[in-house]
Design an enzyme around this catalytic site. Structure first.
Site, PDB file in Angstrom:
ATOM      1  N   GLU A   1      -5.363 -22.983   6.577  1.00 17.45           N
ATOM      2  CA  GLU A   1      -4.297 -21.972   6.557  1.00 17.45           C
ATOM      3  C   GLU A   1      -2.997 -22.491   7.156  1.00 17.45           C
ATOM      4  OE1 GLU A   1      -7.353 -21.452   7.699  1.00 17.45           O
ATOM      5  OE2 GLU A   1      -8.238 -19.775   6.588  1.00 17.45           O
TER       6      GLU A   1
ATOM      7  N   HIS B   1     -13.872  -9.789  11.390  1.00 19.77           N
ATOM      8  CA  HIS B   1     -13.593  -9.568   9.970  1.00 19.77           C
ATOM      9  C   HIS B   1     -13.263  -8.107   9.657  1.00 19.77           C
ATOM     10  CE1 HIS B   1     -15.840 -13.359   9.891  1.00 19.77           C
ATOM     11  NE2 HIS B   1     -15.339 -13.595   8.701  1.00 19.77           N
TER      12      HIS B   1
END
Lengths: 340, 328
Positions: free
Chosen positions: A67, A136
């Site tokens: 990322e 998450h």
């Protein structure tokens, strides 16, 4: 025999996002997509489905799990004239790449004295409710909205999802596009039917920085974003049974924040409840309440209330997570405690 | 690949411009900061990372670049900005925090942005890498001419950004060159204590790209290696990694007493000055005369003086201008 053709074109948020990106890619060769599993898979949350088949691997680029590199690269490509749409799969993953987001993407325009445009759309999945636990399931609305230099949008339905995506891609500034997993219409993450609405086929925009009144009322203003809007609408129905008329506002954007819209509504109703699936402290709920109080405290008939996520990591076990999440009952209870 | 005489003079002159500018900044920086050192005081507040000693890295690479090529640099950016052709007056005004600066005083010395020559930098270690990879990707997608060069210090190579960026550039075969300026020190920590390998060029192997180590802080050697890597990138053959042995002649920032640095090393700094070495080389090999040298020196000094004068004479921004330019 006559055929009744319905011009209602119901879509999920996932499809609406993909359609918006595809339409912009067809008309603007500068638009391209990068991220993990956004190519052949079509995105873990379905929002890039069909793009790889139509535009191919040059413009729809699966990245390594890097990322920092690909969001940093989006900044460099945007500064060089491209309009990248990048996906950070789960918002929870921002920890590894925040430098590229808040130190580069958000600041390079300012540090160039406004000469550099960084038109990146960073789309990322938020929200819980399906027992995926604390790495998450977060929303982190305030984390991004707090940092200057980025616009932040978060749709609650497919119509807004498409219009906000097109606005975000056309915006010359970085835009964080938060989409809630339970509203994606993916089925396997739970589906909120009210997020699946009519979506016009042609390209259109929903302005960034404009809230919407999604239900009109007289007695209380309930403000929410993404999942919070749906909780608020359900609570408003329950309140109606009790003879209470609730107005529901969908913020749609966190930056810029449409404070005026909320203030005007509270001026009418005199009461305010803010709903947010993000952590309560230092968050969206506090910001909305402060904005109203700063504008004119005298318009409030009772202290405002918030229904937000408690200041705890998100637990795995269903009873604990469901207990912690905002829901319509909590909103109704908040109203009742106001008028007691 | 060897430089022409003209290219050598160009490199020498740009090293001088950077050096003179920094010497003037160094002097002005200390105004208001004695006897007690207060970083917030004086005409140039904030951190000041001087690049003196590292000029060969900048000129040896940037001599091969055109304004349309992209350079991303570090928190120590002056020499690279000078070599890339950043507007010297506006850059200096920026360092002073003046309204006429590149960003009107919003960035300062660690955040030099000049889109006219595709130069930018970041104060965050390793964050020059991603944007250079992205610029290279942009050129590839647009089929537009140009390469990107990311400068970084040897301390940055243990950051994830470095490894992620090299891998991504290699996987996508992008026209980007990663240039490590190895001055041996990450603030106070020597390279030997921070990095598991002696030279970082071998790390290129991990990403299947060419790696080069250039010892000696010599502009001519840097010219040769960088020239080949840049030509390779222009041919579409993908990224390269170069590590250059260079010299930090100053502290990490001004005010750094450098007590951690061996005395013998500090004593050697002047003798290892790359500008002195380049002058000697030009005089012996290229028969540069005293008169020609004086001409170059004067030209370089005048440019630096003019930039300083421009910065000094420029007005400060109004406080409320801080609210502008957050968005375009």
């Amino acid at each position: 025999m006559t055929t009744v053709t319905s011009n209602v074109r119901k879509q999920t948020i996932a499809r609406a996002m993909a359609e918006a990106i595809a339409q912009e890619m067809r008309t603007d060769p500068r638009v391209f997509v990068m991220g993990e599993d956004i190519g052949q898979l079509g995105g873990v949350f379905g929002n890039t489905r069909g793009l790889f088949e139509e535009f191919g691997p040059e413009r729809v680029r699966d990245t390594p799990i890097s990322e920092t590199a690909f969001i940093g690269a989006a900044v460099g490509a945007a500064a060089d004239g491209m309009r990248p749409v990048v996906e950070l799969m789960f918002v929870d993953f921002f920890g590894v790449c925040m430098d590229a987001i808040y130190n580069l993407m958000a600041k390079n325009t300012y540090f160039s004295g406004g000469k550099l445009s960084i038109p990146v759309v960073l789309m990322t999945a938020t929200g819980g409710g399906y027992s995926d636990a604390g790495q998450h399931s977060q929303c982190l609305h305030a984390t991004f909205a707090h940092l200057p230099g980025m616009k932040v949008v978060a749709p609650s339905n497919a119509y807004d999802a498409k219009g906000l995506m097109i606005s975000a891609i056309r915006d010359d500034n970085p835009v964080i596009y938060l989409f809630h997993k339970a509203l994606q219409g993916m089925g396997w993450l739970g589906t909120e039917p009210a997020s699946i609405v009519h979506v016009p086929e042609e390209a259109y925009t929903v302005p960034i920085g404009k809230a919407a009144t999604v239900r009109e009322g007289r007695d209380v203003t309930i403000v929410g974003i993404t999942s919070g809007v749906h909780h608020a609408l359900k609570a408003a129905e329950q309140l109606e049974q009790k003879g209470v008329s609730a107005e529901v506002i969908d913020l749609r954007s966190l930056v810029p924040l449409d404070r005026e819209h909320v203030i005007n509504s509270v001026r009418k109703t005199g009461r305010l409840i803010v709903v947010d699936e993000d952590y309560q402290s230092y968050g969206v709920t506090g910001e909305i309440i402060a904005s109203v109080v700063e504008a004119d405290i005298s318009m409030l008939k009772s202290p405002p209330k918030r229904v937000a996520y408690p200041d705890i990591p998100i637990p795995f076990s269903r009873p604990m997570e469901q207990w912690a999440l905002p829901n319509p009952a909590k909103i109704v209870a908040a109203y009742e405690s106001m008028v007691k | 690949m060897t430089p022409t005489r003209e290219q050598k003079i160009w490199m020498y002159e740009h090293m001088l411009v950077s050096r003179y500018l920094e010497e003037m900044i160094e002097e002005i920086y200390m105004e208001g900061k004695t006897p007690a050192f207060n970083m917030a005081a004086g005409p140039i507040p904030g951190e000041m990372h001087l690049s003196k000693g590292q000029e060969p890295c900048a000129v040896g690479v940037c001599v091969h670049l055109k304004p349309f090529d992209v350079v991303t640099a570090t928190h120590r950016p002056h020499h690279i900005a000078v070599a890339k052709g950043v507007d010297l007056n506006k850059m200096t005004a920026e360092i002073f925090g003046k309204a006429t600066g590149l960003s009107g005083g919003r960035g300062g010395h660690m955040h030099i942005f000049d889109p006219d020559v595709n130069f930018s930098c970041s104060g965050i270690i390793g964050q020059s890498v991603g944007p250079a990879v992205g610029a290279a990707l942009s050129r590839k997608l647009q089929k537009k001419e140009g390469v990107a060069v990311a400068f970084l210090g040897e301390g940055a190579v243990n950051q994830g950004a470095f490894h992620e960026g090299l891998n991504l550039a290699a996987v996508w075969k992008l026209p980007v060159i990663f240039v490590i300026e190895d001055n041996g020190w990450g603030i106070s920590v020597p390279k030997t204590a921070s990095t598991a390998v002696e030279h970082n060029d071998i790390r290129a192997q991990a990403y299947g790209i060419p790696g080069h180590y250039v010892p000696g802080n010599n502009p001519l050697e840097i010219f040769r290696v960088a020239g080949e890597a840049i030509a390779r990138a222009r041919r579409g053959e993908g990224p390269s990694l170069i590590e250059i042995e260079t010299l930090r002649m100053a502290g990490h920032f001004m005010g750094d007493a450098e007590q951690y640095r061996p005395k013998e090393e500090l004593a050697m700094l002047k003798a290892r000055d790359p500008i002195v070495a380049m002058r000697t080389y030009l005089m012996t090999v290229d028969k540069m005369s005293e008169a020609e040298d004086q001409e170059i020196v004067t030209r370089a000094r005048k440019r630096a003086e003019a930039a300083i004068a421009f910065a000094k004479e420029s007005p400060y921004p109004r406080g409320e201008e801080a609210l502008e330019k957050v968005f375009v």
